[in-house]
Design an enzyme around this catalytic site. Structure first.
Site, PDB file in Angstrom:
ATOM      1  N   CYS A 106       0.746  -1.210  -0.047  1.00 22.59           N
ATOM      2  CA  CYS A 106       0.139  -0.084  -0.135  1.00 22.59           C
ATOM      3  C   CYS A 106       0.929   1.299  -0.100  1.00 22.59           C
ATOM      4  CB  CYS A 106      -0.948  -0.026   1.339  1.00 22.59           C
ATOM      5  SG  CYS A 106      -2.249   1.319   0.917  1.00 22.59           S
ATOM      6  N   HIS A 209      -3.789  -5.174   0.168  1.00 25.88           N
ATOM      7  CA  HIS A 209      -3.229  -5.835   1.717  1.00 25.88           C
ATOM      8  C   HIS A 209      -3.060  -7.037   1.848  1.00 25.88           C
ATOM      9  CE1 HIS A 209      -3.026  -1.764   3.575  1.00 25.88           C
ATOM     10  NE2 HIS A 209      -3.725  -1.285   2.683  1.00 25.88           N
ATOM     11  N   GLU A 211      -1.803  -8.973   3.968  1.00 23.04           N
ATOM     12  CA  GLU A 211      -1.769  -9.267   5.208  1.00 23.04           C
ATOM     13  C   GLU A 211      -3.180  -9.314   5.873  1.00 23.04           C
ATOM     14  OE1 GLU A 211      -1.321  -6.089   4.132  1.00 23.04           O
ATOM     15  OE2 GLU A 211      -2.360  -4.640   5.589  1.00 23.04           O
TER      16      GLU A 211
END
Ligand code: MN
Length: 233
Positions: A106, A209, A211
């Site tokens: 990001c 993202h 994660e």
């Protein structure tokens, strides 16, 4: 076990240094040891801290100051964190100098692109297109928009797929690509969703993202496993 340097957010209003736990868990799930490096305003200490680590994970956060890529800040640009704008390029340059692997997520792709000489859209909807909702903060899952992963790229090899759905919690993105980088993933509207080093150096950056979704969707965990694997070399 490889130690992964993680860059935190730095909030001057609340006077807190914050890292979303998903980044920490993803590094742990991939077999690394996460170590947070504060955005110290001291080049020597940043380098000394990074030199004790084996890999660099650049996390999401506020917008990069457009002054860093030679533009005036427009009203459509969001909050800035000058401390990160100083510290992260120092870490990026040092990591590249040492051949240390970098995973940028990001804001991470944005700061790597700027640190290496590229530019950003200060706001995608205003400066590019608004047909696809890239700032889609209310869909935490993986299905904000689709994405094509380009053939013969590191990202393609790491994720093992040529397309997937991703989340999209960004309103900025790569405009002019930095020299030495190539685009490795593209959204249906043509916007850059990922980039990597053209010459095979271990620099992998994504706009979404991973994660947040790596525990459900293993192809996203593979990005962190790549970072930890490269960090062990
Ligand atoms: Mn997007």
């Amino acid at each position: 076990m490889p130690v992964i340097a993680v860059t935190p957010s730095w909030d001057n209003d609340t006077r807190r240094m914050v890292v979303n736990q998903d980044y920490i868990m993803a590094v742990l799930d991939a077999g690394g040891i996460p170590m947070v490096i504060p955005p110290m305003q001291d080049e020597a200490r940043l380098i000394e801290a990074l030199d004790r680590c084996d890999g660099l994970l650049l996390t999401g956060g506020d917008d990069v100051n457009p002054a860093c890529y030679g533009e005036e800040k427009l009203p459509c640009c969001g909050e800035l964190t000058p401390e990160r704008d100083f510290a992260e390029p120092v870490l990026i340059r040092r990591a590249i100098e040492k051949g240390m692997p970098i995973l940028g997520i990001c804001r991470g792709i944005e700061i790597v692109n700027v640190a290496l000489g590229g530019t950003l859209y200060q706001d995608i909807a205003l400066q590019y297109k608004d047909e696809l909702k890239h700032p889609c903060y209310d869909i935490p899952a993986s299905d904000a928009h689709g994405m094509r992963i380009l053939p013969d790229t590191l990202l393609r090899r790491v994720m093992g797929t040529d397309a997937c759905m991703v989340n999209s919690r960004h309103h900025q993105s790569v405009k002019a690509l930095a020299p030495g980088m190539i685009i490795n993933a593209v959204a249906p509207d043509g916007l850059t969703e990922g980039m990597e080093a053209a010459d095979g150096r271990p620099i992998l950056c994504v706009q979404w993202h991973p994660e947040s979704i790596q525990r459900r969707l293993p192809e996203h965990l593979r990005l962190f496993q790549w970072l930890v694997r490269e960090a062990s070399k």
